[in-house]
Design a protein around this motif. Structure first.
Motif, PDB file in Angstrom:
ATOM      1  N   ARG A  38       1.054  -1.609  -0.067  1.00 51.84           N
ATOM      2  CA  ARG A  38      -0.254   0.304   0.035  1.00 51.84           C
ATOM      3  C   ARG A  38       0.376   1.466   0.110  1.00 51.84           C
ATOM      4  N   ALA A  39       2.088   1.087   0.883  1.00 59.20           N
ATOM      5  CA  ALA A  39       2.827   2.559   0.311  1.00 59.20           C
ATOM      6  C   ALA A  39       3.955   2.142  -0.256  1.00 59.20           C
ATOM      7  N   GLN A  40       4.148   1.204  -1.129  1.00 59.24           N
ATOM      8  CA  GLN A  40       4.852   1.517  -2.356  1.00 59.24           C
ATOM      9  C   GLN A  40       3.425   2.495  -3.935  1.00 59.24           C
ATOM     10  N   ILE A  41       2.364   1.547  -3.628  1.00 59.34           N
ATOM     11  CA  ILE A  41       0.903   2.404  -4.475  1.00 59.34           C
ATOM     12  C   ILE A  41       0.586   3.918  -3.747  1.00 59.34           C
ATOM     13  N   ALA A  42       0.994   3.782  -2.486  1.00 60.18           N
ATOM     14  CA  ALA A  42       0.977   5.776  -2.346  1.00 60.18           C
ATOM     15  C   ALA A  42       2.693   6.746  -3.216  1.00 60.18           C
ATOM     16  N   LYS A  43       3.148   5.588  -3.518  1.00 57.62           N
ATOM     17  CA  LYS A  43       4.670   5.827  -4.196  1.00 57.62           C
ATOM     18  C   LYS A  43       5.426   6.642  -3.626  1.00 57.62           C
ATOM     19  N   LEU A  44       5.051   5.554  -1.992  1.00 54.34           N
ATOM     20  CA  LEU A  44       6.332   6.603  -0.627  1.00 54.34           C
ATOM     21  C   LEU A  44       7.418   5.698  -0.625  1.00 54.34           C
ATOM     22  N   GLN A  45       8.669   6.046  -0.512  1.00 53.04           N
ATOM     23  CA  GLN A  45       9.645   5.354  -0.146  1.00 53.04           C
ATOM     24  C   GLN A  45      10.137   4.749   0.715  1.00 53.04           C
ATOM     25  N   VAL A  46       9.860   3.264   0.163  1.00 58.28           N
ATOM     26  CA  VAL A  46      10.226   2.133   1.014  1.00 58.28           C
ATOM     27  C   VAL A  46      11.601   1.147   1.497  1.00 58.28           C
ATOM     28  N   GLU A  47      12.070   0.874   2.222  1.00 54.44           N
ATOM     29  CA  GLU A  47      12.998   0.051   2.196  1.00 54.44           C
ATOM     30  C   GLU A  47      12.791  -0.841   3.206  1.00 54.44           C
ATOM     31  N   ILE A  48      13.167  -2.406   2.633  1.00 53.61           N
ATOM     32  CA  ILE A  48      12.776  -3.693   3.416  1.00 53.61           C
ATOM     33  C   ILE A  48      13.920  -4.414   3.996  1.00 53.61           C
ATOM     34  N   PHE A  49      13.607  -5.087   4.871  1.00 49.13           N
ATOM     35  CA  PHE A  49      14.600  -5.437   5.203  1.00 49.13           C
ATOM     36  C   PHE A  49      13.802  -6.649   5.804  1.00 49.13           C
TER      37      PHE A  49
END
Length: 191
Positions: A38-49
């Motif tokens: 959902r954050a990626q759809i909102a075009k937010l900068q996401v990092e996953i670890f």
């Protein structure tokens, strides 16, 4: 989960820490992936670890038991998370119970910089004891979501990860061959 006003207010005043916890097979990673997508759809900068030691499905991706996945960066130590992405708005962390005890401090630093931190992990080990840094994360989180699996014995809500194999190590990666979700009654009647 969140209403828009609450999320907007949080973004105005800084970051936050969210914890998704429960037993194995309860949908923790599914919920983490859902929130991050959902954050990626909102075009937010996401990092996953994820911890580098978790190679069950994929060395680089976070993968749920239902085989939904999202790309991630495997790290050896929680402090490494601080080295990535100065423009990051959301950090996702899976299998948090396998991280070192510095993870809560790392999450606080990120949240204090305005980052929304979403963490998924087991809250209890196979003995029903608090697991790794999760208890500390629960204490400092703005939001906690406890999810339950279905008990394979009676069909009730399962909050325990019952270990099927003889192994006393707290850390034992595995799937359905090593663990099954159980409710409190079935967990304590371990036959």
């Amino acid at each position: 989960m969140f209403n828009d006003d609450r999320l907007r207010r949080r973004n105005e005043f800084g970051g936050s820490i969210e914890v998704i916890c429960g037993s194995m097979f309860s949908g923790k990673t599914e919920e983490l992936i859902r929130r991050l997508r959902r954050a990626q759809i909102a075009k937010l900068q996401v990092e996953i670890f994820k911890p580098k030691t978790d190679t069950r499905y994929d060395e680089n991706a976070v993968v749920s038991h239902d085989l939904n996945s999202i790309n991630s960066t495997p790290v050896d130590h929680s402090s490494s998370i601080l080295l990535y992405g100065s423009n990051t708005q959301i950090v996702g962390i899976d299998e948090a119970q396998f991280f070192d005890d510095e993870l809560p401090d790392v999450c606080v630093k990120l949240a204090n910089k305005g980052v929304r931190v979403i963490i998924a992990g087991l809250d209890m080990d196979f003995e029903g004891k608090p697991f790794g840094p999760i208890p500390s994360l629960l204490a400092i989180a703005e939001d906690v979501t406890k999810v339950h699996a279905v008990c394979v014995r009676c069909g009730g809500p399962a909050l325990f990860s019952y270990r099927l194999v003889e192994n006393k190590n707290q850390f034992l990666l595995g799937e359905k061959e090593n663990y099954e979700p159980r409710c409190r009654v079935c967990y304590n009647n371990n036959d």
